[in-house]
Design an enzyme around this catalytic site. Structure first.
Site, PDB file in Angstrom:
ATOM      1  N   HIS A  68       0.854  -1.184   0.000  1.00 43.73           N
ATOM      2  CA  HIS A  68       0.000   0.000   0.000  1.00 43.73           C
ATOM      3  C   HIS A  68       0.890   1.234   0.000  1.00 43.73           C
ATOM      4  CE1 HIS A  68      -1.452   3.257   2.767  1.00 43.73           C
ATOM      5  NE2 HIS A  68      -2.412   3.294   1.863  1.00 43.73           N
ATOM      6  N   GLY A 125     -17.684   9.914  -1.032  1.00 42.63           N
ATOM      7  CA  GLY A 125     -16.791   9.550  -2.122  1.00 42.63           C
ATOM      8  C   GLY A 125     -17.336   8.391  -2.945  1.00 42.63           C
TER       9      GLY A 125
END
Length: 303
Positions: free
Chosen positions: A109, A262
């Site tokens: 990540h 979002g």
């Protein structure tokens, strides 16, 4: 003296370029193209999601750019900065998660982001955040040392204190309290960073983003063709469950994305495609799976 405004245009130019560079390198490594999905957000802004599923190397991977605006900070953003509650805000960043198919190749990540909160009659408040961390299923000390050394080399020009600070912050942040274990072997993590002024903080954030390919691609190349069987895939799916738990319970980026309205597909593209859970399972003592817990899922200084 007037405080100079943050150069958000320069940040956006950097971030879109970073996304393009990373995707191009990953496409070359995998051999298949990423899908491009542009989107807009009704309240303001939008983004570009770049995604691969069922690639030759990457079972699932997403590299997302977003630039979103809002009229009021959501709770996840203002909880640790209550004085900013109610302000207009603007956030932009690149966030990626890669899940290789081979269990010997670790999940990774990385994200870098910039946040600006504004209120009429006051100077804007801005900060940077981000970092990168590695989540192996079968640990290799060489991989851990390389990843952490690359993170340290990226930060050292901006202050010798940054790497130990951000490394410890990463260990503390990517920790599953309900499991009493870390998500992986860590890396670096920072937030609310505005030290040294805008250009210094932006430069440090660029160094982190630019270091990602150097940190991860050599590890992926080393492990991508390692022979494996059903046992390794089964353990990989079990450990991926921890990744899902962290992202849905603790991850501030996930919570911010969902609370701010979002795009759900882009927010949850970090989740792995195949996951398993078991009741009260423990690895066999002395097994390679037990070695992950014994020697890698512990806080240690790799460099």
């Amino acid at each position: 003296m007037t405080t100079p405004l943050p150069d958000t245009a320069a940040v956006k130019t950097y971030l879109t370029g970073l996304q393009a560079r990373i995707v191009a390198a990953l496409e070359a490594a995998d051999g298949l193209p990423f899908r491009t999905d542009s989107w807009t957000r009704p309240e303001g802004g939008g983004g570009i999601s770049r995604l691969i599923e069922e690639g030759r190397v990457l079972e699932r991977g997403g590299v997302n750019f977003s630039h979103v605006l809002g009229s009021q900070l959501p709770p996840s953003a203002s909880a640790h900065r209550p004085e900013l509650a109610g302000r207009r805000w603007e956030a932009m960043g690149v966030s990626l998660v890669l899940h290789p198919r081979n269990p010997y190749a670790p999940t990774v990540h990385m994200n870098v982001r910039c946040f600006v909160a504004e209120k009429d009659g006051e100077a804007p408040v801005w900060w940077f955040g981000g970092g990168m961390d590695l989540t192996p299923y079968y640990g290799f000390a060489d991989d851990a040392r390389h990843f952490h050394a690359t993170c340290k080399a990226a930060l050292d020009p901006f202050g010798a204190d940054l790497h130990p600070r951000f490394k410890e912050w990463c260990d503390r942040y990517f920790f599953l309290k309900h499991r009493n274990e870390p998500r992986g072997i860590g890396g670096i993590f920072f937030d609310d960073f505005a030290e040294g002024g805008f250009e210094h903080a932006f430069g440090m954030t660029r160094a982190v983003g630019d270091a990602f390919l150097t940190a991860y691609l050599p590890i992926l190349e080393r492990r991508r063709d390692t022979p494996y069987g059903e046992r390794e895939r089964d353990f990989q799916a079990y450990r991926r469950g921890r990744y899902v738990e962290f992202n849905l319970v603790y991850d501030r980026g996930t919570l911010f994305g969902l609370q701010s309205g979002g795009r759900t597909e882009s927010i949850l593209m970090s989740l792995p495609p195949i996951v398993k859970w078991r009741y009260d399972w423990h690895p066999e003592p002395g097994s390679p799976e037990a070695e992950l817990y014994r020697n890698f899922l512990v806080a240690k200084n790799w460099v």
